[in-house]
Design an enzyme around this catalytic site. Sequence first.
Site, PDB file in Angstrom:
ATOM      1  CG  HIS A   1      -5.536  -2.239   8.249  1.00  0.00           C
ATOM      2  ND1 HIS A   1      -6.015  -0.253   9.629  1.00  0.00           N
ATOM      3  CD2 HIS A   1      -4.512  -2.338   9.280  1.00  0.00           C
ATOM      4  CE1 HIS A   1      -4.968  -0.518  10.106  1.00  0.00           C
ATOM      5  NE2 HIS A   1      -3.773  -1.344   9.300  1.00  0.00           N
TER       6      HIS A   1
ATOM      7  CD  GLU B   1      -8.741   0.457   7.668  1.00  0.00           C
ATOM      8  OE1 GLU B   1      -9.502   0.049   8.878  1.00  0.00           O
ATOM      9  OE2 GLU B   1      -8.009   1.821   8.096  1.00  0.00           O
TER      10      GLU B   1
ATOM     11  CG  ASP C   1      -0.165  -0.624   2.216  1.00  0.00           C
ATOM     12  OD1 ASP C   1       0.722  -0.227   2.076  1.00  0.00           O
ATOM     13  OD2 ASP C   1      -0.955  -0.600   3.243  1.00  0.00           O
TER      14      ASP C   1
ATOM     15  CG  ASP D   1      -8.931  -1.128  11.414  1.00  0.00           C
ATOM     16  OD1 ASP D   1      -7.825  -2.333  11.310  1.00  0.00           O
ATOM     17  OD2 ASP D   1      -9.515  -0.552  11.162  1.00  0.00           O
TER      18      ASP D   1
HETATM   19  C1  F6R Z   1       1.416  -1.585   6.097  1.00  0.00           C
HETATM   20  C2  F6R Z   1      -0.080  -1.824   6.018  1.00  0.00           C
HETATM   21  C3  F6R Z   1      -0.808  -2.150   7.562  1.00  0.00           C
HETATM   22  C4  F6R Z   1       0.668  -2.261   8.861  1.00  0.00           C
HETATM   23  C5  F6R Z   1      -0.743  -2.139   9.721  1.00  0.00           C
HETATM   24  C6  F6R Z   1       0.031  -2.811  11.044  1.00  0.00           C
HETATM   25  O1  F6R Z   1       1.944  -1.134   4.743  1.00  0.00           O
HETATM   26  O2  F6R Z   1      -0.025  -3.055   5.540  1.00  0.00           O
HETATM   27  O3  F6R Z   1      -1.779  -3.376   7.388  1.00  0.00           O
HETATM   28  O4  F6R Z   1       0.998  -3.699   8.617  1.00  0.00           O
HETATM   29  O5  F6R Z   1      -1.271  -1.274   9.818  1.00  0.00           O
HETATM   30  O6  F6R Z   1       0.887  -1.886  11.708  1.00  0.00           O
HETATM   31  P1  F6R Z   1       1.400  -1.619  12.437  1.00  0.00           P
HETATM   32  O7  F6R Z   1       2.960  -2.781  12.280  1.00  0.00           O
HETATM   33  O8  F6R Z   1       2.695  -0.135  12.783  1.00  0.00           O
HETATM   34  O9  F6R Z   1       1.096  -1.522  13.221  1.00  0.00           O
END
Ligand code: F6R
Length: 236
Positions: free
Chosen positions: A138, A143, A67, A136
Amino acid sequence: MKFITVKSYDELSKKAANIIAAQVILKPCSVLGLATGSTPLGTYKKLAEYNKAGDVDFADVTSVNLDEYQGLKGDNDQSYRYFMDNNLFKNINIDINKTFVPDGCAVDLAKEGQRYDELIKNLGGIDLQLLGIGLDGHIGFNEPDEVFTKETHEVELDPSTIEANARFFASKDEVPKKAITMGMMSIMQAKKILLIANGKNKKDIVEKSFFGPITPQIPASILQLHPDVTVVFSEE
Ligand code: F6R
């Protein structure tokens, strides 16, 4: 599903790096699906160490990231392209021309999504997809929603995601409200999936995702349908 619980973030990082290293050793021309965020930082550090020690060679690897924020150019230090360049790509011998991140500055994000899906298809799909998980549920920036979206697409970030990611920005207001993310098709078509989650605050969502009902309200729950998922979880 293989569910590995470890005691510390360091152990999680080592396990994840070893799984990725094994993939690259067994198939040097692997297509790796990569993630940003704080969880993979330790994994990327270990991979850089292995590469420096001559144990893993990334020369023939291609990478596709999950992303990117909308409107952030690659030289913006909050962009995911910048994150990948500085936390991994500059520290290993990967060919930078074979590293791909969706273009969050594309004028037409729908077209960019089509281009990105085509690119992944032409690469022969993803061999190993590394995922983190949001509070959440994701994965990528998929989302909670009424449906699972297949294609790479534009998303409005959930207020809880904006809140969680504000720690990387000067203020919450600076967090982009939109992003472009790989959809469930490319993720679910990856041959292997490795999801890493760290911290007590992730325990509840990890439990819901892997041991509860499969629902687009908890996007990661779709992974229960994938034939080769490894979850590494540390409560540290
Ligand atoms: C980032 C991504 C997100 C993160 C998720 C967890 O490329 O795809 O889905 O993996 O937000 O983020 P952290 O590791 O910062 O808790």
